[in-house]
Design a protein around this motif. Structure first.
Motif, PDB file in Angstrom:
ATOM      1  N   VAL A 257       0.840  -1.203   0.000  1.00  0.00           N
ATOM      2  CA  VAL A 257       0.000   0.000   0.000  1.00  0.00           C
ATOM      3  C   VAL A 257       0.874   1.252   0.000  1.00  0.00           C
ATOM      4  N   LEU A 258       1.915   1.242   0.815  1.00  0.00           N
ATOM      5  CA  LEU A 258       2.811   2.389   0.888  1.00  0.00           C
ATOM      6  C   LEU A 258       3.495   2.628  -0.455  1.00  0.00           C
ATOM      7  N   LYS A 259       3.947   1.568  -1.087  1.00  0.00           N
ATOM      8  CA  LYS A 259       4.574   1.682  -2.409  1.00  0.00           C
ATOM      9  C   LYS A 259       3.599   2.241  -3.434  1.00  0.00           C
ATOM     10  N   ASP A 260       2.383   1.689  -3.453  1.00  0.00           N
ATOM     11  CA  ASP A 260       1.388   2.137  -4.431  1.00  0.00           C
ATOM     12  C   ASP A 260       1.052   3.618  -4.251  1.00  0.00           C
ATOM     13  N   SER A 261       0.923   4.045  -2.991  1.00  0.00           N
ATOM     14  CA  SER A 261       0.587   5.449  -2.721  1.00  0.00           C
ATOM     15  C   SER A 261       1.723   6.368  -3.140  1.00  0.00           C
ATOM     16  N   LEU A 262       2.947   5.995  -2.790  1.00  0.00           N
ATOM     17  CA  LEU A 262       4.090   6.813  -3.192  1.00  0.00           C
ATOM     18  C   LEU A 262       4.267   6.800  -4.697  1.00  0.00           C
ATOM     19  N   ALA A 263       3.950   5.687  -5.353  1.00  0.00           N
ATOM     20  CA  ALA A 263       4.053   5.621  -6.810  1.00  0.00           C
ATOM     21  C   ALA A 263       3.130   6.643  -7.466  1.00  0.00           C
ATOM     22  N   VAL A 264       1.903   6.762  -6.935  1.00  0.00           N
ATOM     23  CA  VAL A 264       0.956   7.750  -7.476  1.00  0.00           C
ATOM     24  C   VAL A 264       1.525   9.160  -7.328  1.00  0.00           C
ATOM     25  N   LEU A 265       2.027   9.466  -6.129  1.00  0.00           N
ATOM     26  CA  LEU A 265       2.567  10.804  -5.874  1.00  0.00           C
ATOM     27  C   LEU A 265       3.779  11.094  -6.753  1.00  0.00           C
ATOM     28  N   LEU A 266       4.674  10.141  -6.876  1.00  0.00           N
ATOM     29  CA  LEU A 266       5.896  10.355  -7.657  1.00  0.00           C
ATOM     30  C   LEU A 266       5.596  10.443  -9.153  1.00  0.00           C
ATOM     31  N   GLU A 267       4.617   9.684  -9.633  1.00  0.00           N
ATOM     32  CA  GLU A 267       4.229   9.811 -11.042  1.00  0.00           C
ATOM     33  C   GLU A 267       3.679  11.209 -11.324  1.00  0.00           C
ATOM     34  N   ARG A 268       2.870  11.721 -10.394  1.00  0.00           N
ATOM     35  CA  ARG A 268       2.345  13.079 -10.566  1.00  0.00           C
ATOM     36  C   ARG A 268       3.490  14.091 -10.584  1.00  0.00           C
ATOM     37  N   MET A 269       4.436  13.920  -9.671  1.00  0.00           N
ATOM     38  CA  MET A 269       5.572  14.839  -9.608  1.00  0.00           C
ATOM     39  C   MET A 269       6.409  14.754 -10.879  1.00  0.00           C
ATOM     40  N   ALA A 270       6.514  13.560 -11.435  1.00  0.00           N
ATOM     41  CA  ALA A 270       7.292  13.391 -12.669  1.00  0.00           C
ATOM     42  C   ALA A 270       6.679  14.162 -13.823  1.00  0.00           C
TER      43      ALA A 270
ATOM     44  N   SER B 293     -11.957   7.378   1.182  1.00  0.00           N
ATOM     45  CA  SER B 293     -10.588   6.918   0.961  1.00  0.00           C
ATOM     46  C   SER B 293     -10.518   5.910  -0.176  1.00  0.00           C
ATOM     47  N   GLU B 294     -11.468   4.988  -0.203  1.00  0.00           N
ATOM     48  CA  GLU B 294     -11.467   3.965  -1.251  1.00  0.00           C
ATOM     49  C   GLU B 294     -11.706   4.582  -2.624  1.00  0.00           C
ATOM     50  N   GLY B 295     -12.638   5.533  -2.697  1.00  0.00           N
ATOM     51  CA  GLY B 295     -12.950   6.162  -3.982  1.00  0.00           C
ATOM     52  C   GLY B 295     -11.866   7.078  -4.498  1.00  0.00           C
ATOM     53  N   LEU B 296     -11.068   7.645  -3.582  1.00  0.00           N
ATOM     54  CA  LEU B 296     -10.071   8.647  -3.960  1.00  0.00           C
ATOM     55  C   LEU B 296      -8.642   8.104  -3.944  1.00  0.00           C
ATOM     56  N   GLY B 297      -8.487   6.855  -3.574  1.00  0.00           N
ATOM     57  CA  GLY B 297      -7.142   6.265  -3.573  1.00  0.00           C
ATOM     58  C   GLY B 297      -6.293   6.699  -2.397  1.00  0.00           C
ATOM     59  N   LEU B 298      -6.914   6.874  -1.217  1.00  0.00           N
ATOM     60  CA  LEU B 298      -6.170   7.236  -0.015  1.00  0.00           C
ATOM     61  C   LEU B 298      -5.846   5.957   0.770  1.00  0.00           C
ATOM     62  N   THR B 299      -5.428   6.095   2.025  1.00  0.00           N
ATOM     63  CA  THR B 299      -5.005   4.908   2.784  1.00  0.00           C
ATOM     64  C   THR B 299      -5.903   4.558   3.955  1.00  0.00           C
ATOM     65  N   LEU B 300      -6.867   5.396   4.313  1.00  0.00           N
ATOM     66  CA  LEU B 300      -7.661   5.173   5.520  1.00  0.00           C
ATOM     67  C   LEU B 300      -8.329   3.799   5.534  1.00  0.00           C
TER      68      LEU B 300
ATOM     69  N   SER C 259      -6.691  -0.302  14.394  1.00  0.00           N
ATOM     70  CA  SER C 259      -8.110  -0.468  14.721  1.00  0.00           C
ATOM     71  C   SER C 259      -8.941   0.766  14.387  1.00  0.00           C
ATOM     72  N   GLU C 260      -8.383   1.950  14.551  1.00  0.00           N
ATOM     73  CA  GLU C 260      -9.081   3.198  14.231  1.00  0.00           C
ATOM     74  C   GLU C 260      -8.349   3.913  13.097  1.00  0.00           C
ATOM     75  N   PRO C 261      -9.070   4.441  12.097  1.00  0.00           N
ATOM     76  CA  PRO C 261      -8.401   5.120  10.980  1.00  0.00           C
ATOM     77  C   PRO C 261      -7.672   6.380  11.434  1.00  0.00           C
ATOM     78  N   VAL C 262      -6.539   6.642  10.833  1.00  0.00           N
ATOM     79  CA  VAL C 262      -5.726   7.810  11.162  1.00  0.00           C
ATOM     80  C   VAL C 262      -5.498   8.626   9.891  1.00  0.00           C
ATOM     81  N   ILE C 263      -5.795   9.907   9.951  1.00  0.00           N
ATOM     82  CA  ILE C 263      -5.545  10.806   8.815  1.00  0.00           C
ATOM     83  C   ILE C 263      -4.071  11.178   8.831  1.00  0.00           C
ATOM     84  N   THR C 264      -3.365  10.849   7.780  1.00  0.00           N
ATOM     85  CA  THR C 264      -1.919  11.035   7.724  1.00  0.00           C
ATOM     86  C   THR C 264      -1.509  12.082   6.692  1.00  0.00           C
ATOM     87  N   GLY C 265      -0.256  12.485   6.772  1.00  0.00           N
ATOM     88  CA  GLY C 265       0.291  13.379   5.758  1.00  0.00           C
ATOM     89  C   GLY C 265       0.275  12.748   4.382  1.00  0.00           C
ATOM     90  N   LEU C 266       0.364  11.419   4.326  1.00  0.00           N
ATOM     91  CA  LEU C 266       0.279  10.709   3.049  1.00  0.00           C
ATOM     92  C   LEU C 266      -1.098  10.885   2.426  1.00  0.00           C
TER      93      LEU C 266
END
Length: 519
Positions: A65-78, A413-420, A426-433
């Protein structure tokens, strides 16, 4: 839920949270869409502080999940040329051309977006040079590039190398690194407080002068000139109130979230407060700062004053009188003329005749495209604001909104490709990611709208207006590879926003505004 339907059947943004896009001060010609100044807005990736906070809050994400999320961000930055790919060309060439195998055809085609049937006769140095040229032309398959680069960030053994991640960036500062949402909604700093009170006073005087500028009022507002004068006086009163309550009713984004999304400010009617970009608070551009204050104060006068078309948007000059008197950006025009800073100097704003029906012409389609992208941008920014507000409330030991909405936040989160929805805790956390991912979607729609005036229009005689607008936007999203490089993800995202506009509006009104959306 409150959604205002315009006469052209497009849906205007709700009044729950009214955003203001920055304008291009450098662009002094009037055309269908001069575009906004997007030079300071960039896609970002979470920095050390964001990941440290995730660790301290015991966020559990799988490496996948972490890889996939960073891949999205890095592709946008590219796509914006923010990755240090020039220095990676030798390594990319080696991945395509291993020492003992020559060029691997599948890897070559994937990386360079080609369909060669046989491996080209190139040396590795020639291949490296070709890759560099493709980097400069923005023509590489960034999905393949990022997948290779992430091998450095995740070297194995369940570890993540932050130094390797930061080494991928050309520039390391607030424009490219998301650090902490806790700085995103602060009180005016000591240095900005005095400047802001002075600017509010100047803006108030401009509104008083505007209310008395009869000829200019008629040129801009036509038959609504007298009502516009009344509203200018009311705007002046709101500016006075903001000046007197600046310590409590004005907040500033010192984390750069607003800049990345193309937002210079927004107004909260229920709270009679405004939120500003740091550059507005510091008066980096005095004229634009004054216009932003007048624009946002107009939203505080009445819920009926909305964002129905920004200052440089297609159709701004030819809007109907009903639209103009209810559109905050039109209240910038008389003050701009008084300051001799108008893009439309001396021009009479004459409403365009109503369409007779039939197939829309290219200009009309692009106006509808711009309105739709504007709505997608605003709703993305609203989701970001919901998440940021709940996170800030949690920092103050208030978990009530998270408890109330955690189910819906996972759905978002599911619809927008977030991580929550993918966290193992046990409880969702809103992160900088998560915040970097959603601000990236808003930034993408902001970039796309800046191109609305020149987008290729996709239509045929059998398509409805909605279908033409949707096809045109999806074509642009896929051509620009934004917000996603995968066309199916872009289509799903468009449909998700279409289906959930009301849900976003309602939640934003409750979480951010502190009350229900207007019925």
């Amino acid at each position: 839920m409150y959604m205002k339907i315009l006469k052209n059947d497009s849906v205007a943004v709700s009044r729950s949270n009214v955003w203001h896009a920055p304008k291009s001060a450098a662009n002094k010609k009037v055309e269908i869409n001069p575009g906004w100044d997007i030079s300071g807005a960039k896609f970002r990736v979470p920095g050390t502080a964001s990941f440290a906070e995730m660790k301290s809050r015991k966020v559990e994400l799988s490496e996948e999940v972490l890889k996939d999320s960073l891949a999205v961000l890095l592709e946008r930055m590219a796509t914006e040329g923010q990755l240090n790919l020039g220095s990676q060309s030798e390594e990319l060439a080696r991945a395509v051309y291993p020492d003992d195998k020559g060029i691997l055809l599948d890897a070559y085609n994937e990386l360079l977006n080609t369909k060669e049937k046989a491996a080209p006769d190139l040396s590795r140095k020639q291949l490296e040079k070709l890759i560099k040229s493709k980097v400069e032309a923005n023509q590489l398959n960034y999905g393949a590039v990022v997948a290779h680069l992430l091998k450095k960030v995740f070297p194995g053994n369940g570890k993540m190398d932050m130094d390797a991640l930061m080494d991928l960036l050309k520039v390391r500062n607030q424009s490219t690194i998301y650090e902490s949402v806790l700085k995103a909604r602060s009180r005016l700093s000591g240095g900005d407080a005095g400047k802001m009170k002075s600017a509010l006073s100047k803006a108030e005087d401009l509104c008083k002068q505007s209310a008395e500028s009869t000829d200019m009022l008629k040129d801009v507002f036509g038959g609504q000139a007298a009502q516009a004068a009344v509203i200018y006086k009311a705007i002046g009163e709101k500016l006075k109130h903001l000046r007197q309550q600046a310590d409590t009713n004005i907040t500033v984004d010192y984390n750069g979230d607003a800049a990345q999304m193309g937002v210079s400010a927004y107004a909260l009617f229920n709270k009679q407060s405004i939120h500003l970009l740091a550059d507005v608070a510091s008066q980096k551009d005095q004229v634009e700062s004054l216009m932003t204050l007048i624009h946002e104060a107009a939203h505080l006068v009445s819920r009926d004053i909305d964002d129905l078309g920004y200052y440089t948007a297609p159709g701004f000059v030819t809007a109907s009188e009903t639209v103009k008197i209810n559109n905050a950006a039109h209240f910038e025009e008389v003050p701009r003329r008084l300051l001799k800073e108008s893009l439309y100097k001396g021009l009479k704003f004459v409403p365009k005749a109503a369409s007779s029906g039939g197939q829309m012409d290219t200009e009309n389609i692009r106006e509808e495209v711009s309105k739709t992208l504007d709505r997608l941008w605003k709703k993305s920014a609203d989701v970001h604001d919901i998440l940021a507000t709940i996170r800030l409330q949690q920092a103050e030991k208030d978990n009530s909104k998270m408890e109330k909405y955690k189910g819906k936040l996972k759905y978002f989160s599911e619809g927008l490709g977030l991580t929550l929805h993918q966290q193992r805790n046990s409880e969702p956390v809103i992160t900088g990611l998560d915040l970097a991912l959603i601000e990236g979607i808003a930034h993408a729609f902001h970039l796309l709208n800046a191109k609305a005036g020149t987008m290729p229009v996709i239509q045929n005689s059998d398509m409805s207006k909605y279908e033409i607008v949707k096809a045109t936007i999806l074509h642009a999203m896929n051509e620009q590879r934004l917000p996603f490089s995968d066309p199916q993800k872009n289509r799903a995202l468009f449909s998700w926003f279409d289906y959930n506009l009301g849900e976003i509006t309602s939640m934003n009104a409750d979480v951010v505004m502190g009350g229900p959306a207007k019925k």
